[in-house]
Design a protein around this motif. Structure first.
Motif, mmCIF file in Angstrom:
data_model
loop_
_atom_site.group_PDB
_atom_site.id
_atom_site.type_symbol
_atom_site.label_atom_id
_atom_site.label_comp_id
_atom_site.label_asym_id
_atom_site.label_seq_id
_atom_site.Cartn_x
_atom_site.Cartn_y
_atom_site.Cartn_z
ATOM 1 N N ILE A 254 -4.907 10.505 1.733
ATOM 2 C CA ILE A 254 -4.719 10.615 0.396
ATOM 3 C C ILE A 254 -3.462 11.540 0.109
ATOM 4 O O ILE A 254 -2.916 11.376 -0.611
ATOM 5 C CB ILE A 254 -5.972 11.309 -0.246
ATOM 6 C CG1 ILE A 254 -7.335 10.444 -0.352
ATOM 7 C CG2 ILE A 254 -5.604 11.939 -1.668
ATOM 8 C CD1 ILE A 254 -8.465 11.091 -0.689
ATOM 9 N N ALA A 255 -3.484 12.454 1.045
ATOM 10 C CA ALA A 255 -2.247 13.440 0.988
ATOM 11 C C ALA A 255 -0.927 12.666 1.056
ATOM 12 O O ALA A 255 0.180 13.002 0.528
ATOM 13 C CB ALA A 255 -2.280 14.394 2.105
ATOM 14 N N ILE A 256 -0.721 11.558 2.022
ATOM 15 C CA ILE A 256 0.367 10.841 2.229
ATOM 16 C C ILE A 256 0.465 10.087 1.126
ATOM 17 O O ILE A 256 1.791 9.709 0.509
ATOM 18 C CB ILE A 256 0.159 9.870 3.600
ATOM 19 C CG1 ILE A 256 -0.027 10.680 4.759
ATOM 20 C CG2 ILE A 256 1.085 8.903 3.562
ATOM 21 C CD1 ILE A 256 -0.621 9.754 5.972
ATOM 22 N N GLY A 264 8.059 8.881 -5.935
ATOM 23 C CA GLY A 264 8.506 7.537 -6.804
ATOM 24 C C GLY A 264 8.450 6.484 -5.900
ATOM 25 O O GLY A 264 8.774 5.122 -6.716
ATOM 26 N N GLU A 265 7.638 6.188 -4.918
ATOM 27 C CA GLU A 265 7.398 5.015 -4.166
ATOM 28 C C GLU A 265 6.002 4.488 -4.193
ATOM 29 O O GLU A 265 4.978 4.770 -3.693
ATOM 30 C CB GLU A 265 7.764 5.108 -2.617
ATOM 31 C CG GLU A 265 9.144 5.434 -2.331
ATOM 32 C CD GLU A 265 9.385 5.891 -1.000
ATOM 33 O OE1 GLU A 265 8.861 5.110 -0.174
ATOM 34 O OE2 GLU A 265 10.254 6.649 -0.770
ATOM 35 N N VAL A 270 0.144 3.146 -3.151
ATOM 36 C CA VAL A 270 -1.047 2.108 -3.421
ATOM 37 C C VAL A 270 -1.726 1.691 -2.094
ATOM 38 O O VAL A 270 -3.034 1.506 -1.813
ATOM 39 C CB VAL A 270 -0.769 1.049 -4.411
ATOM 40 C CG1 VAL A 270 -1.870 0.062 -4.362
ATOM 41 C CG2 VAL A 270 -0.599 1.660 -5.766
ATOM 42 N N GLU A 271 -0.682 1.451 -1.136
ATOM 43 C CA GLU A 271 -1.217 0.753 0.085
ATOM 44 C C GLU A 271 -1.764 1.853 0.919
ATOM 45 O O GLU A 271 -2.936 1.644 1.329
ATOM 46 C CB GLU A 271 0.269 0.345 0.947
ATOM 47 C CG GLU A 271 -0.295 -0.186 2.340
ATOM 48 C CD GLU A 271 1.196 -0.633 2.984
ATOM 49 O OE1 GLU A 271 1.208 -0.751 4.265
ATOM 50 O OE2 GLU A 271 2.312 -0.612 2.323
ATOM 51 N N VAL A 272 -1.516 3.017 0.898
ATOM 52 C CA VAL A 272 -2.157 4.135 1.543
ATOM 53 C C VAL A 272 -3.527 4.710 0.749
ATOM 54 O O VAL A 272 -4.490 4.836 1.675
ATOM 55 C CB VAL A 272 -1.272 5.307 1.760
ATOM 56 C CG1 VAL A 272 -2.005 6.575 2.226
ATOM 57 C CG2 VAL A 272 -0.071 5.025 2.575
ATOM 58 N N PHE A 273 -3.423 4.668 -0.257
ATOM 59 C CA PHE A 273 -4.663 4.808 -0.930
ATOM 60 C C PHE A 273 -5.975 3.670 -0.981
ATOM 61 O O PHE A 273 -7.041 3.997 -0.689
ATOM 62 C CB PHE A 273 -4.432 4.875 -2.688
ATOM 63 C CG PHE A 273 -3.935 6.108 -3.184
ATOM 64 C CD1 PHE A 273 -4.007 7.462 -2.389
ATOM 65 C CD2 PHE A 273 -2.591 6.067 -4.142
ATOM 66 C CE1 PHE A 273 -3.377 8.476 -2.943
ATOM 67 C CE2 PHE A 273 -2.094 7.307 -4.516
ATOM 68 C CZ PHE A 273 -2.387 8.414 -4.051
#
Length: 442
Positions: A254-256, A264-265, A270-273
């Motif tokens: 979540i931190a990432i 702004g990426e 979204v991929e990490v979430f």
């Protein structure tokens, strides 16, 4: 043979340092083993062991023991009443920093072991455990090995006390003895950080990371330093390196994602979430699996059909995410099916489990028992032979296992092997009546 120094380290912890063992475990065998090890092997009275059964009792005893100035080793099951104790471990590490934590678990994947150490475990015990190994585990937990270990602990204490210059001097002494020591470099980096010398701290942490490639702490400290100085890009890069080495930390994912949003990426965020959601879902499904398995265990004796239903639900809950920690569920399902005379279905479940754990002797043994119950004695022998190749001492696990092995040998026309197993058992236990009876039968 266990070196005697480990015995002395544990005795010193209890008798000279006022050490105490706080145990949150419902495993009667482990609790008995711990007390027996202290009493019989180390000749220590077991009044240093404090057993608790829930979090409320644990908190009360913890406050009482720390208030008395006792040094504490806290044994806690990774899973209590169907729930992981990870949050509890992190809480204790934050609130009672001097408490040493040993997590008790069954066989688990390497990634889980890494995560357990990351959240605060000083050591991990994979059960079952022999008295000698238990003593060694405790000794390594309560006492750093050798002069360097003691100096590193001293350096950490100096940093915690705000004596940063003295901590730097201690780190320098360690580095003279052991150049490039990652632990010493972390002490040095922390001392620089405490003095506001951020560039020097980063250099020390970076060198520690290079020298200890499997050591997570340097990367964590680098990420924290970049967060402190507002370098989001570098913080994220090091968090991602941590995530590759220890991928089970939802909060870090979540931190990432948060960092990518601030950069702004959005697509990367979204991929990490999504990864975090998948991991959280996996943990939730594992929780469902644990609850259904607990229900099944309550029913296995009186209602095996109901037990079968819930064990299958437990496995289904983790479909696509099964690992070695699920082997016991497969074993219990197989036993439940065999109780109902469904030995062929039991074999199907054992085969699924063997794909996950192809070197588990217990699975091959259970497969042999299922074939034996189906009067397929040659197949039973073949799987028993595989089990004994993996673990030649399997016959000594229990009297029942010994007799079952001998019975399969006998029924598959291997009388000599049956006699050999029974004679071994009698040499270890001359009063073993079932072995005597089976020998008389032969």
């Amino acid at each position: 043979m266990k070196p005697k120094v480990y015995d002395e380290d544990v005795r010193e912890f209890v008798q000279q340092q006022r050490g105490a063992f706080l145990v949150l475990s419902h495993d009667a065998l482990f609790n008995k083993n711990l007390r027996s090890t202290l009493q019989r092997h180390l000749h220590i009275k077991d009044d240093c062991v404090f057993n608790v059964v829930n979090h409320e009792q644990m908190h009360r005893e913890l406050r009482l023991l720390t208030g008395q100035g006792r040094r504490i080793v806290f044994f806690v099951e990774r899973e209590i009443n169907g729930k992981y104790s990870h949050d509890l471990v992190q809480f204790i590490k934050n609130q009672f920093q001097d408490v040493l934590i040993i997590i008790l678990t069954g066989e688990v994947a390497r990634e889980i072991l890494i995560y357990l150490h990351e959240i605060g475990a000083n050591n991990v015990i994979t059960k079952p455990i022999s008295p000698d190994i238990l003593i060694e585990k405790i000794a390594f937990t309560v006492k750093p090995r050798g002069q360097i270990g003691e100096m590193i602990d001293a350096g950490k204490r100096l940093n915690e006390a705000g004596a940063y210059a003295e901590a730097a001097e201690m780190a320098a002494k360690i580095l003279e003895i052991k150049p490039g020591s990652p632990a010493a470099l972390l002490v040095l980096g922390d001392s620089y950080k405490g003095q506001g010398m951020m560039d020097d701290a980063l250099a020390a942490y970076t060198e520690a990371s290079r020298n200890g490639k499997l050591f997570l702490d340097p990367l964590k400290k680098i990420a924290e330093l970049h967060k402190l100085t507002g370098n989001v890009r570098e913080e994220t890069r090091h968090l991602e390196r941590l995530d590759k080495r220890s991928p089970l930390n939802v909060d870090r994912k979540i931190a990432i994602g948060d960092n990518y949003m601030s950069l702004g990426e959005r697509d990367k965020a979204v991929e990490v979430f999504d990864d975090a959601i998948k991991l959280a879902t996996r943990e939730a499904m594992a929780q469902v699996g644990r609850v259904t398995r607990t229900i099944a265990e309550h029913c296995i004796g009186s209602a095996p059909d109901i037990s079968e239903k819930y064990l299958r639900q437990s496995i289904e809950a983790k479909k696509g995410m099964l690992d070695k920690s699920d082997i016991e569920t497969f074993n219990r399902l197989g036993i439940t099916l065999r109780k109902q005379g469904k030995w062929e279905q039991a074999i199907e479940e054992y085969r699924k489990a063997i794909k996950i754990a192809p070197t588990d002797a217990g699975l091959f043994y259970n497969m042999a028992m299922a074939y034996s119950e189906g009067r397929q004695y040659q197949d039973a022998y073949n799987f028993l032979d595989k089990a004994l190749r993996i673990n030649p001492e399997l016959w000594s696990t229990s009297d029942t296992v010994c007799v079952n092995i001998a019975s399969v040998f006998l029924r598959s026309a291997r009388k000599d092997q049956a006699m050999e197993i029974l004679q071994k058992a009698l040499s270890a236990n001359p009063g073993f009546e079932r072995a005597k009876a089976l020998l008389r039968e032969m």
